[in-house]
Motif scaffolding. Structure first.
Motif, PDB file in Angstrom:
ATOM      1  N   GLN A 142       4.470  14.118 -11.525  1.00 47.34           N
ATOM      2  CA  GLN A 142       4.463  14.840 -12.518  1.00 47.34           C
ATOM      3  C   GLN A 142       3.208  15.020 -13.519  1.00 47.34           C
ATOM      4  O   GLN A 142       3.704  16.386 -14.279  1.00 47.34           O
ATOM      5  CB  GLN A 142       5.255  13.133 -13.558  1.00 47.34           C
ATOM      6  N   ASP A 143       2.273  15.145 -13.142  1.00 50.75           N
ATOM      7  CA  ASP A 143       1.096  15.461 -14.263  1.00 50.75           C
ATOM      8  C   ASP A 143       0.507  16.559 -13.607  1.00 50.75           C
ATOM      9  O   ASP A 143      -0.449  16.930 -13.921  1.00 50.75           O
ATOM     10  CB  ASP A 143      -0.027  14.289 -13.952  1.00 50.75           C
ATOM     11  N   ALA A 144       1.095  16.929 -12.186  1.00 46.27           N
ATOM     12  CA  ALA A 144       0.111  17.748 -11.209  1.00 46.27           C
ATOM     13  C   ALA A 144      -0.402  19.541 -12.312  1.00 46.27           C
ATOM     14  O   ALA A 144      -0.939  19.841 -12.309  1.00 46.27           O
ATOM     15  CB  ALA A 144       0.897  18.572 -10.211  1.00 46.27           C
ATOM     16  N   ASP A 145       0.347  19.808 -13.064  1.00 50.54           N
ATOM     17  CA  ASP A 145       1.196  21.300 -13.738  1.00 50.54           C
ATOM     18  C   ASP A 145      -0.455  20.782 -15.231  1.00 50.54           C
ATOM     19  O   ASP A 145      -1.711  21.829 -14.890  1.00 50.54           O
ATOM     20  CB  ASP A 145       1.876  21.421 -14.654  1.00 50.54           C
ATOM     21  N   LEU A 201      -4.160  15.523  -4.539  1.00 45.67           N
ATOM     22  CA  LEU A 201      -2.467  16.128  -4.735  1.00 45.67           C
ATOM     23  C   LEU A 201      -1.615  16.583  -3.358  1.00 45.67           C
ATOM     24  O   LEU A 201      -0.580  16.643  -2.935  1.00 45.67           O
ATOM     25  CB  LEU A 201      -2.479  17.122  -5.779  1.00 45.67           C
ATOM     26  N   ASP A 202      -2.896  17.435  -2.756  1.00 42.83           N
ATOM     27  CA  ASP A 202      -2.660  18.141  -1.950  1.00 42.83           C
ATOM     28  C   ASP A 202      -2.874  16.568  -0.506  1.00 42.83           C
ATOM     29  O   ASP A 202      -2.055  17.648   0.398  1.00 42.83           O
ATOM     30  CB  ASP A 202      -3.307  18.885  -1.146  1.00 42.83           C
ATOM     31  N   ARG A 250     -14.919  18.102 -14.622  1.00 39.07           N
ATOM     32  CA  ARG A 250     -13.949  19.529 -13.653  1.00 39.07           C
ATOM     33  C   ARG A 250     -14.204  18.237 -12.746  1.00 39.07           C
ATOM     34  O   ARG A 250     -13.549  18.389 -11.898  1.00 39.07           O
ATOM     35  CB  ARG A 250     -15.222  20.431 -14.058  1.00 39.07           C
ATOM     36  N   ASP A 251     -15.282  18.209 -12.198  1.00 39.02           N
ATOM     37  CA  ASP A 251     -15.097  17.222 -10.526  1.00 39.02           C
ATOM     38  C   ASP A 251     -14.349  16.244 -10.697  1.00 39.02           C
ATOM     39  O   ASP A 251     -14.228  16.286  -9.762  1.00 39.02           O
ATOM     40  CB  ASP A 251     -16.245  16.601 -10.833  1.00 39.02           C
ATOM     41  N   GLU A 252     -14.146  15.518 -11.691  1.00 43.26           N
ATOM     42  CA  GLU A 252     -12.767  14.693 -11.300  1.00 43.26           C
ATOM     43  C   GLU A 252     -11.247  14.935 -10.690  1.00 43.26           C
ATOM     44  O   GLU A 252     -10.552  15.024 -10.492  1.00 43.26           O
ATOM     45  CB  GLU A 252     -13.053  13.220 -12.362  1.00 43.26           C
ATOM     46  N   LEU A 253     -11.305  16.144 -11.991  1.00 46.62           N
ATOM     47  CA  LEU A 253     -10.105  16.888 -11.813  1.00 46.62           C
ATOM     48  C   LEU A 253      -9.484  17.245 -10.670  1.00 46.62           C
ATOM     49  O   LEU A 253      -9.035  17.577  -9.998  1.00 46.62           O
ATOM     50  CB  LEU A 253      -9.729  17.965 -13.292  1.00 46.62           C
ATOM     51  N   ALA A 254     -11.195  18.153 -10.170  1.00 43.82           N
ATOM     52  CA  ALA A 254     -10.757  18.788  -8.498  1.00 43.82           C
ATOM     53  C   ALA A 254     -10.621  18.388  -7.776  1.00 43.82           C
ATOM     54  O   ALA A 254      -9.898  18.103  -6.902  1.00 43.82           O
ATOM     55  CB  ALA A 254     -11.939  19.687  -8.913  1.00 43.82           C
ATOM     56  N   GLN A 255     -11.236  16.266  -7.522  1.00 43.22           N
ATOM     57  CA  GLN A 255     -10.639  15.118  -7.261  1.00 43.22           C
ATOM     58  C   GLN A 255      -9.048  14.964  -7.113  1.00 43.22           C
ATOM     59  O   GLN A 255      -8.020  14.853  -5.915  1.00 43.22           O
ATOM     60  CB  GLN A 255     -11.744  14.378  -6.957  1.00 43.22           C
ATOM     61  N   GLN A 258       1.023  -0.905   0.046  1.00 40.43           N
ATOM     62  CA  GLN A 258       0.052   0.042  -0.133  1.00 40.43           C
ATOM     63  C   GLN A 258       0.322   1.279  -0.140  1.00 40.43           C
ATOM     64  O   GLN A 258       0.296   2.684  -0.928  1.00 40.43           O
ATOM     65  CB  GLN A 258      -0.982  -0.158   1.055  1.00 40.43           C
ATOM     66  N   LEU A 259       2.287   1.096   0.797  1.00 41.80           N
ATOM     67  CA  LEU A 259       3.288   2.230   0.844  1.00 41.80           C
ATOM     68  C   LEU A 259       3.659   2.167  -0.554  1.00 41.80           C
ATOM     69  O   LEU A 259       3.602   3.929  -1.525  1.00 41.80           O
ATOM     70  CB  LEU A 259       3.966   2.298   1.526  1.00 41.80           C
ATOM     71  N   HIS A 260       3.954   1.285  -1.067  1.00 36.76           N
ATOM     72  CA  HIS A 260       3.916   1.617  -2.392  1.00 36.76           C
ATOM     73  C   HIS A 260       3.129   1.940  -3.322  1.00 36.76           C
ATOM     74  O   HIS A 260       3.953   2.870  -4.531  1.00 36.76           O
ATOM     75  CB  HIS A 260       4.880   0.092  -2.918  1.00 36.76           C
ATOM     76  N   ARG A 261       1.901   1.764  -3.040  1.00 30.46           N
ATOM     77  CA  ARG A 261       1.408   1.915  -4.486  1.00 30.46           C
ATOM     78  C   ARG A 261       1.094   3.768  -4.251  1.00 30.46           C
ATOM     79  O   ARG A 261       0.446   4.354  -4.936  1.00 30.46           O
ATOM     80  CB  ARG A 261      -0.319   1.313  -4.205  1.00 30.46           C
ATOM     81  N   LEU A 262       0.971   4.068  -2.759  1.00 31.57           N
ATOM     82  CA  LEU A 262       1.131   5.871  -2.491  1.00 31.57           C
ATOM     83  C   LEU A 262       1.697   6.378  -2.960  1.00 31.57           C
ATOM     84  O   LEU A 262       1.865   8.078  -3.727  1.00 31.57           O
ATOM     85  CB  LEU A 262       0.204   5.951  -1.466  1.00 31.57           C
ATOM     86  N   GLN A 263       2.924   5.973  -3.007  1.00 33.75           N
ATOM     87  CA  GLN A 263       4.257   6.165  -3.105  1.00 33.75           C
ATOM     88  C   GLN A 263       4.422   6.707  -4.685  1.00 33.75           C
ATOM     89  O   GLN A 263       4.973   8.029  -5.261  1.00 33.75           O
ATOM     90  CB  GLN A 263       5.323   5.852  -2.998  1.00 33.75           C
ATOM     91  N   GLU A 264       4.492   5.783  -5.240  1.00 37.59           N
ATOM     92  CA  GLU A 264       4.103   5.464  -7.292  1.00 37.59           C
ATOM     93  C   GLU A 264       2.636   7.100  -7.877  1.00 37.59           C
ATOM     94  O   GLU A 264       3.160   7.200  -8.665  1.00 37.59           O
ATOM     95  CB  GLU A 264       3.518   4.475  -7.344  1.00 37.59           C
ATOM     96  N   LEU A 265       1.704   5.888  -6.810  1.00 36.98           N
ATOM     97  CA  LEU A 265       0.691   7.589  -7.493  1.00 36.98           C
ATOM     98  C   LEU A 265       1.163   8.948  -7.007  1.00 36.98           C
ATOM     99  O   LEU A 265       0.969  10.063  -7.997  1.00 36.98           O
ATOM    100  CB  LEU A 265      -0.349   6.952  -6.561  1.00 36.98           C
ATOM    101  N   ALA A 266       1.830   9.013  -6.095  1.00 34.19           N
ATOM    102  CA  ALA A 266       1.938  10.558  -6.078  1.00 34.19           C
ATOM    103  C   ALA A 266       3.211  11.235  -6.887  1.00 34.19           C
ATOM    104  O   ALA A 266       3.765  12.243  -7.345  1.00 34.19           O
ATOM    105  CB  ALA A 266       2.661  10.260  -4.274  1.00 34.19           C
ATOM    106  N   LYS A 267       4.355  10.502  -6.875  1.00 30.66           N
ATOM    107  CA  LYS A 267       5.313  10.854  -7.939  1.00 30.66           C
ATOM    108  C   LYS A 267       4.879  10.792  -9.580  1.00 30.66           C
ATOM    109  O   LYS A 267       5.355  11.441  -9.944  1.00 30.66           O
ATOM    110  CB  LYS A 267       6.104   8.649  -8.296  1.00 30.66           C
TER     111      LYS A 267
END
Length: 525
Positions: A165-168, A308-309, A298-303, A152-161
């Motif tokens: 990368q896609d944040a902007d 990200l936060d 728009r709602d999905e992008l908001a989630q 689970q930790l590795h999944r979260l870290q990969e998702l965060a990474k």
């Protein structure tokens, strides 16, 4: 214990029924007589892989049934490759059958001697002697929880990474839709307003025509209805005509009101067309069919923006869970290590004593316990049995220094040690005596007979010394019929045992000396 075995249409066996007794039983027969067939049938009923080729030629199915003192297991194998398993006439899965079988019987085949070279098996021996079953179950539960937490930790870290990368890009797409202030039904309303604003004159003219037709000075519909007087001739119809006249008058007034409000508004028309263009551009950019689909995006992008936060918090919580599981797992693994270390001297001394009894006079055995680099499904330890059979010989891994006969003797000592600590009701040895003879064979038989004081032992053997020590003797043989050769098994009488053992000593048509020797072996034991 195993009390009865029924085999029907399996390989060379068309029909076989045999009862088994408690204590030490031996099974003999010439090479190729079918001992391995009987053992294969027993393995099949205990959950071994089924092969329809094992069905007797010309038959549709085979049935193997093993009766124990607490249950009856049956396996049916069909020519189409399918099979069914039953316990006390209730259907069970093959996995359920295998689990049950491990609690009823242990078949030590000729190839099982190689297990002594396997590190996992060696660790299992240590755990069996240490009676670590409950501790291992506890460790296994914590291990699975720890592995799940790490994953689970590795999944979260990969998702965060990936999200970072896609944040902007995510933020940019969200801003486009958020700033557009989308509303359901807006596009349809704008398109209607655009039509009105771009066709004002045509609409005014149409409304003017309607007003004059309804309420003009000459020949209007309202005027015609007003002049229509039926009075008492048709009162109901007169009422409906009056109602229609009033409705038409209201329509005329509303049409005139709308017509008076319609004005040319180029600026409003320009804004409406720009807004429609903006919405259509967004739908094209996001490959959306309509405004509701854009709003969902728009709602999905908001989630995603919110996630990200939240990744930092989620990752911190996951790391905390990993550390908590690791702490519990470390403690349980340490308990396993301590338990294993406590029994190592006993295992070594017991094996040395047994090997000495079996003719390895200078046997030495050591079992060092080493820590693994990480957690494994069985703890944090690994072992390797080190063995030396001769004086001044360095201890080395069993596979490097032990002969076939020494491995057979060592394996028997291991099985005897496990049997003394584990309540398995039945053990079958399939030619564990490989590579030994003479007095050593006699000592091996003595060890098996001692094991049989507390459980059922069945030994398949070619050695007369072992056969003579059995409390019950079964012979496997082949016989020809009009159609084919078939395998049979029978329990020998005392006289038949003399002949069988004499044959094992000197071959077919045994001499009087061989018969006398066989009698001596049987009387001695």
């Amino acid at each position: 214990m195993l009390t009865h075995l029924h085999i029907q249409n399996y390989a060379l066996i068309s029909h076989l029924d045999i009862d088994f007794e408690n204590g030490f039983s031996v099974m003999t027969g010439e090479t190729g007589a079918g001992k391995s067939i009987i053992l294969g049938a027993l393995a099949l009923v205990l959950g071994a892989r089924a092969d329809s080729k094992a069905i007797t030629d010309g038959e549709d199915k085979c049935i193997i049934e093993a009766e124990f003192d607490n249950c009856i297991i049956r396996r049916e194998l069909y020519a189409n490759g399918k099979s069914r398993s039953f316990v006390d006439d209730s259907v069970v899965t093959l996995q359920e059958l295998k689990v049950l079988a491990t609690q009823l019987i242990d078949i030590h085949s000729q190839h099982a001697n190689l297990l002594i070279e396997n590190a996992d098996f060696q660790l299992e021996v240590v755990d069996a002697v240490a009676q670590n079953e409950a501790l291992l179950n506890d460790y296994s539960a914590h291990y699975e929880a720890y592995i799940a937490a790490v994953e689970q930790l590795h999944r979260l870290q990969e998702l965060a990474k990936k999200s970072q990368q896609d944040a902007d890009y995510i933020q940019y797409r969200f801003s486009l839709l958020d700033e557009a202030q989308l509303q359901e039904g807006e596009l349809e309303e704008l398109e209607q307003e655009q039509y009105r604003l771009s066709h004002t004159e045509e609409i005014r003219a149409a409304l003017q025509t309607a007003v004059e037709a309804l309420n003009g000075e000459q020949g209007s519909a309202i005027e015609a209805l007003r002049s229509c007087r039926l009075d008492d001739a048709a009162p109901e119809l007169q009422e409906r005509i009056e109602s229609a006249r009033i409705e038409l008058r209201d329509i005329a007034q509303e049409a005139e009101h709308v017509m008076n409000r319609l004005e040319m508004d180029p600026q409003r028309l320009e804004w409406v067309e720009e807004r429609i263009g903006q919405l259509e551009e967004l739908m094209h950019k996001f490959s959306a069919a309509d405004i509701p689909e854009l709003i969902a995006m728009r709602d999905e992008l908001a989630q995603q923006v919110n996630r990200l936060d939240s990744f930092d918090f989620d990752i911190a919580q996951a790391q905390k869970a990993v550390e908590q599981h690791k702490a519990v797992l470390t403690k349980t693994a340490a308990a396993l290590t301590k338990s294993r270390q406590a029994v190592l001297p006993k295992i070594c001394s017991t094996l040395v004593n047994g090997l000495t009894r079996l003719g390895v006079a200078h046997a030495k055995v050591e079992i060092p316990l080493h820590a693994t680099e990480d957690f494994t499904p069985r703890g944090c330890d690994e072992v390797q049995i080190l063995f030396a059979a001769n004086l001044n010989q360095n201890l080395r891994a069993v596979s490097e220094v032990a002969s076939g006969g020494e491995i057979s003797r060592l394996m028997l000592c291991v099985k005897a040690l496990i049997a003394s600590t584990k309540g398995l009701p039945t053990i079958i040895f399939d030619e564990i005596d490989t590579g030994v003879s003479g007095d050593i064979a006699t000592q091996m038989a003595s060890i098996m007979r001692e094991m049989a004081e507390h459980r059922q032992i069945i030994a398949i053997t070619h050695l007369p010394q072992i056969a003579a020590l059995g409390q019950h003797h079964y012979k496997v043989y082949k016989a020809d019929t009009d159609k084919r050769t078939e395998t049979h098994i029978s329990r020998l009488t005392n006289e038949e045992r003399i002949t069988e053992i004499a044959t094992m000593l000197s071959g077919k048509n045994p001499s009087q000396e061989a018969i006398a020797n066989a009698k001596q072996l049987l009387c001695y034991h």
